[in-house]
Design a protein around this motif. Structure first.
Motif, PDB file in Angstrom:
ATOM      1  N   LEU A   3       0.714  -1.281  -0.105  1.00 48.45           N
ATOM      2  CA  LEU A   3       0.185  -0.028  -0.041  1.00 48.45           C
ATOM      3  C   LEU A   3       0.922   1.382  -0.043  1.00 48.45           C
ATOM      4  O   LEU A   3       0.498   2.194  -0.841  1.00 48.45           O
ATOM      5  CB  LEU A   3      -0.793   0.100   1.127  1.00 48.45           C
ATOM      6  N   GLU A   4       1.873   1.288   0.726  1.00 47.80           N
ATOM      7  CA  GLU A   4       2.703   2.549   0.718  1.00 47.80           C
ATOM      8  C   GLU A   4       3.477   3.008  -0.515  1.00 47.80           C
ATOM      9  O   GLU A   4       3.463   4.135  -0.606  1.00 47.80           O
ATOM     10  CB  GLU A   4       3.800   2.149   2.013  1.00 47.80           C
ATOM     11  N   SER A   5       3.610   2.144  -1.240  1.00 45.84           N
ATOM     12  CA  SER A   5       4.146   2.250  -2.339  1.00 45.84           C
ATOM     13  C   SER A   5       3.151   3.043  -3.616  1.00 45.84           C
ATOM     14  O   SER A   5       3.379   3.755  -4.378  1.00 45.84           O
ATOM     15  CB  SER A   5       4.703   1.322  -3.521  1.00 45.84           C
ATOM     16  N   LEU A   6       1.756   3.044  -3.005  1.00 49.29           N
ATOM     17  CA  LEU A   6       0.918   3.995  -3.888  1.00 49.29           C
ATOM     18  C   LEU A   6       1.168   5.054  -3.704  1.00 49.29           C
ATOM     19  O   LEU A   6       0.606   6.096  -4.522  1.00 49.29           O
ATOM     20  CB  LEU A   6      -0.530   3.190  -3.231  1.00 49.29           C
ATOM     21  N   LYS A   7       1.592   5.579  -2.697  1.00 49.16           N
ATOM     22  CA  LYS A   7       1.844   6.940  -2.195  1.00 49.16           C
ATOM     23  C   LYS A   7       2.549   7.601  -3.381  1.00 49.16           C
ATOM     24  O   LYS A   7       2.415   8.754  -3.976  1.00 49.16           O
ATOM     25  CB  LYS A   7       2.516   7.146  -0.990  1.00 49.16           C
ATOM     26  N   GLU A   8       3.362   6.968  -3.762  1.00 43.14           N
ATOM     27  CA  GLU A   8       4.511   7.254  -4.980  1.00 43.14           C
ATOM     28  C   GLU A   8       3.673   7.382  -6.363  1.00 43.14           C
ATOM     29  O   GLU A   8       3.755   8.325  -7.166  1.00 43.14           O
ATOM     30  CB  GLU A   8       5.768   6.615  -5.151  1.00 43.14           C
ATOM     31  N   THR A   9       2.920   6.521  -6.784  1.00 44.96           N
ATOM     32  CA  THR A   9       2.492   6.164  -7.849  1.00 44.96           C
ATOM     33  C   THR A   9       0.853   6.896  -8.196  1.00 44.96           C
ATOM     34  O   THR A   9       0.399   7.151  -9.123  1.00 44.96           O
ATOM     35  CB  THR A   9       2.424   4.712  -8.319  1.00 44.96           C
ATOM     36  N   ASN A  10       0.161   6.866  -7.060  1.00 44.06           N
ATOM     37  CA  ASN A  10      -1.172   6.895  -7.080  1.00 44.06           C
ATOM     38  C   ASN A  10      -1.818   7.609  -6.079  1.00 44.06           C
ATOM     39  O   ASN A  10      -2.535   7.006  -5.090  1.00 44.06           O
ATOM     40  CB  ASN A  10      -2.119   5.979  -7.726  1.00 44.06           C
ATOM     41  N   VAL A  11      -1.263   8.914  -5.827  1.00 49.20           N
ATOM     42  CA  VAL A  11      -1.667   9.642  -4.335  1.00 49.20           C
ATOM     43  C   VAL A  11      -3.177   9.598  -4.197  1.00 49.20           C
ATOM     44  O   VAL A  11      -3.669   9.432  -2.881  1.00 49.20           O
ATOM     45  CB  VAL A  11      -0.834  11.120  -4.359  1.00 49.20           C
ATOM     46  N   GLU A  12      -3.999   9.974  -5.194  1.00 49.95           N
ATOM     47  CA  GLU A  12      -5.429   9.921  -4.851  1.00 49.95           C
ATOM     48  C   GLU A  12      -5.928   8.622  -4.358  1.00 49.95           C
ATOM     49  O   GLU A  12      -6.709   8.718  -3.421  1.00 49.95           O
ATOM     50  CB  GLU A  12      -5.997  10.260  -6.409  1.00 49.95           C
ATOM     51  N   ARG A  13      -5.438   7.695  -5.138  1.00 47.82           N
ATOM     52  CA  ARG A  13      -5.978   6.147  -4.569  1.00 47.82           C
ATOM     53  C   ARG A  13      -5.535   5.891  -3.173  1.00 47.82           C
ATOM     54  O   ARG A  13      -6.118   5.502  -2.192  1.00 47.82           O
ATOM     55  CB  ARG A  13      -5.611   5.057  -5.523  1.00 47.82           C
ATOM     56  N   TYR A  14      -4.326   6.296  -2.925  1.00 40.78           N
ATOM     57  CA  TYR A  14      -3.389   6.196  -1.689  1.00 40.78           C
ATOM     58  C   TYR A  14      -4.518   6.698  -0.496  1.00 40.78           C
ATOM     59  O   TYR A  14      -4.755   6.279   0.560  1.00 40.78           O
ATOM     60  CB  TYR A  14      -2.021   6.698  -1.545  1.00 40.78           C
ATOM     61  N   THR A  15      -4.667   8.057  -0.937  1.00 38.17           N
ATOM     62  CA  THR A  15      -5.543   8.832   0.394  1.00 38.17           C
ATOM     63  C   THR A  15      -6.807   8.297   0.622  1.00 38.17           C
ATOM     64  O   THR A  15      -7.415   8.161   1.494  1.00 38.17           O
ATOM     65  CB  THR A  15      -5.790  10.437  -0.357  1.00 38.17           C
ATOM     66  N   ARG A  16      -7.562   7.717  -0.624  1.00 38.44           N
ATOM     67  CA  ARG A  16      -8.884   7.071  -0.484  1.00 38.44           C
ATOM     68  C   ARG A  16      -8.634   5.659   0.269  1.00 38.44           C
ATOM     69  O   ARG A  16      -9.418   5.332   1.222  1.00 38.44           O
ATOM     70  CB  ARG A  16      -9.376   6.564  -1.916  1.00 38.44           C
ATOM     71  N   TYR A  17      -7.522   5.064   0.290  1.00 37.81           N
ATOM     72  CA  TYR A  17      -7.414   3.785   0.913  1.00 37.81           C
ATOM     73  C   TYR A  17      -7.132   4.289   2.299  1.00 37.81           C
ATOM     74  O   TYR A  17      -7.570   3.287   3.010  1.00 37.81           O
ATOM     75  CB  TYR A  17      -6.435   3.090   0.330  1.00 37.81           C
ATOM     76  N   LYS A  18      -6.473   5.265   2.711  1.00 35.79           N
ATOM     77  CA  LYS A  18      -6.361   5.563   4.047  1.00 35.79           C
ATOM     78  C   LYS A  18      -7.586   5.620   4.611  1.00 35.79           C
ATOM     79  O   LYS A  18      -7.893   5.203   5.833  1.00 35.79           O
ATOM     80  CB  LYS A  18      -5.317   6.719   4.198  1.00 35.79           C
ATOM     81  N   THR A  19      -8.493   6.453   3.990  1.00 33.59           N
ATOM     82  CA  THR A  19      -9.970   6.745   4.671  1.00 33.59           C
ATOM     83  C   THR A  19     -10.472   5.197   4.984  1.00 33.59           C
ATOM     84  O   THR A  19     -11.188   5.108   5.849  1.00 33.59           O
ATOM     85  CB  THR A  19     -10.734   7.519   3.807  1.00 33.59           C
ATOM     86  N   LEU A  20     -10.472   4.477   3.968  1.00 36.06           N
ATOM     87  CA  LEU A  20     -11.128   3.015   3.915  1.00 36.06           C
ATOM     88  C   LEU A  20     -10.590   2.273   5.076  1.00 36.06           C
ATOM     89  O   LEU A  20     -11.245   1.685   5.879  1.00 36.06           O
ATOM     90  CB  LEU A  20     -10.681   2.425   2.737  1.00 36.06           C
ATOM     91  N   ILE A  21      -9.221   2.401   5.257  1.00 34.75           N
ATOM     92  CA  ILE A  21      -8.442   1.720   6.202  1.00 34.75           C
ATOM     93  C   ILE A  21      -9.092   2.040   7.840  1.00 34.75           C
ATOM     94  O   ILE A  21      -9.295   1.590   8.573  1.00 34.75           O
ATOM     95  CB  ILE A  21      -7.055   1.575   6.116  1.00 34.75           C
ATOM     96  N   GLY A  22      -9.126   3.663   7.682  1.00 34.39           N
ATOM     97  CA  GLY A  22      -9.450   4.017   8.940  1.00 34.39           C
ATOM     98  C   GLY A  22     -10.892   3.475   9.337  1.00 34.39           C
ATOM     99  O   GLY A  22     -11.461   3.208  10.308  1.00 34.39           O
ATOM    100  N   LYS A  23     -12.052   3.560   8.275  1.00 36.85           N
ATOM    101  CA  LYS A  23     -13.314   3.170   8.659  1.00 36.85           C
ATOM    102  C   LYS A  23     -13.203   1.365   8.979  1.00 36.85           C
ATOM    103  O   LYS A  23     -14.021   1.023   9.934  1.00 36.85           O
ATOM    104  CB  LYS A  23     -14.243   3.132   7.291  1.00 36.85           C
TER     105      LYS A  23
END
Ligand code: A2G
Length: 453
Positions: A3-23
């Motif tokens: 998941l962390e590598s997403l920060k580099e390649t697709n920040v929008e998806r990374y941010t969305r997944y951080k919210t998903l994980i929070g939920k």
């Protein structure tokens, strides 16, 4: 991928997944182990022909269904959605059942899980906690339900360490969605697994394969939502068309003295006769009458009683259908199959391909609307407006009877196209709603798993 590598390649998806994980953590008090995602799709051409055995030409969207998942030490299956409009589900991985009468949203997840259990003979599936986030517009013809089936199938395969290829996963998920009751072809699940960033795909069946199609420069495919919602599984429209095609195939096989036991689809008839698609269109014109066939006439031709026709050729939710527009449906299928091959060919032409692609899309819409009767007045009106405002071609995409249209718009006309739609079809929407209803995306990549390290 982690998941962390997403920060580099697709920040929008990374941010969305951080919210998903929070939920997920809020709901289940632990971190998920991974996120599985499967994209929705927009079909560019080849509508209602995959279940007749013919190739189709979709591309994946960047919008997807994403599942944060953790296995648990029991067999309890808990499913929740970050959108609270979707109710929670609690079941058991060893005993759950799928309701096909009025399927609730989580039944699509159950289909994906069941598909993997059965295909891989899994006897000890662990319990799973699942939190879902979907960015594909729902009931809009963009395959949000199949994306959910695929993301769930992939999650289950990952949780059980089943090593399956993308082709195998696509094949399993296209079959297991039938547990919901609709008898679709395999376009949606196949593109969800086989998509590659930047490419549309020609998807062919029996055996399943995909070929890259590079879309020409100079134009974009714009998706526009008619805002008429259509849930395939809630009506008999879709299965009625599948039935009509099945009956048409049997009738043609009978007239041409083919072995009917070998014929399931119109594509089978075509293959057994070994002629080209033009000849198939001509054959339908010569052999079939314009007015609808009824069960009695079908039975007479096939040497079956009315009851046998119902039993052998109709589905549970089409058992009352007694009017089959065989000529119109078969003409659509064979001519649409021809348009798909033409579209692929034109994509690789260097001289002015866009106009020809647009024409093929317009012909496809006309055939889907007039011969297949799978459009609705809003989609007819919307595609007409799109052409008027600069699209070279416009057609509905997906099952139809509502949902989205896709239009081919030259890049230099894009701004005026969007502006004109804003003040015509979408005049009553606010900016947020409009941004969700009208969008364009480059072809996205296929399904995948991100590990939470
Ligand atoms: O309608 C739906 O999207 C079908 N998908 C797809 O297979 C295809 O037939 C399409 C019309 O072209 C499902 O039934 C899952």
């Amino acid at each position: 991928m982690d998941l962390e590598s997403l920060k580099e390649t697709n920040v929008e998806r990374y941010t969305r997944y951080k919210t998903l994980i929070g939920k997920f953590v809020e709901k289940f008090n632990e971190d998920p182990q991974f996120v599985s995602r499967a994209p929705g799709r927009v079909n560019l051409i080849g509508e209602h022909i995959d279940y007749c055995g013919y190739s189709v030409l979709p591309m994946a969207l960047t919008q997807d269904l994403s599942l944060a998942v953790r296995t648990n030490s029991s067999t309890v299956l808990r499913v929740s959605n970050i959108n609270s409009a979707f109710s929670d589900y609690i079941g058991d991985t060893t005993t759950f059942t799928i309701n096909s009468d009025k399927p609730a949203w989580f039944n699509y997840i159950l289909c994906g899980i069941k598909g993997i259990i059965e295909s891989s003979n899994i006897s000890n599936l662990p319990g799973m906690d699942i939190m879902v986030d979907g960015s594909v517009p729902q009931a809009a013809g963009l395959s949000s339900s199949s994306a959910l089936v695929c993301a769930a199938g992939l999650a289950t395969a990952h949780a059980c360490n089943c090593s399956l290829t993308r082709l195998e996963l696509a094949d399993i998920c296209m079959r297991c969605e039938h547990y919901i009751g609709t008898q679709g072809g395999g376009m949606d699940q196949s593109i969800s697994f086989l998509a590659q960033q930047g490419m549309a795909k020609l998807i062919s069946f029996n055996p399943l394969r995909s070929d890259n199609v590079v879309l020409p420069d100079g134009a974009v495919f714009v998706v526009t939502n008619s805002c008429v919602t259509m849930k395939k599984a809630d009506t008999a429209h879709f299965n009625t068309r599948v039935t009509e095609c099945k009956v048409a195939a049997q009738m043609l096989a009978s007239w041409k003295s083919l072995d009917r036991s070998q014929v399931k689809t119109l594509g089978d008839v075509h293959e057994m006769l070994g002629v080209d698609l033009d000849s198939m269109v001509k054959m339908v014109e010569d052999l079939m009458h314009d007015h609808p066939y009824n069960v009695g006439e079908v039975g007479q031709q096939l040497g079956m009683s009315g009851e046998e026709v119902k039993e052998k050729l109709l589905f549970k939710n089409t058992s009352q259908v007694d009017s089959f527009k065989l000529k119109q449906r078969a003409t659509h299928v064979f001519s649409e199959a021809r348009r798909v091959f033409k579209f692929k060919e034109v994509c690789s032409e260097t001289t002015n391909p866009l106009v020809k692609l647009g024409e093929l899309m317009n012909e496809s819409h006309d055939s889907c609307s007039r011969l297949y009767e799978a459009s609705c007045k809003e989609l007819d009106q919307l595609t007409e407006l799109c052409r008027k405002h600069g699209a070279l071609g416009s057609r509905f995409t997906g099952a139809g009877w509502g949902g989205c249209a896709v239009s081919l718009v030259p890049s230099d006309k894009l701004n005026s196209f969007i502006g004109s739609l804003r003040t015509s079809y979408y005049a009553n929407m606010n900016d947020d709603e409009f941004a969700k209803a009208v969008f364009f995306t480059a072809p996205g990549g296929g399904a995948g798993v991100y590990l939470q390290l």
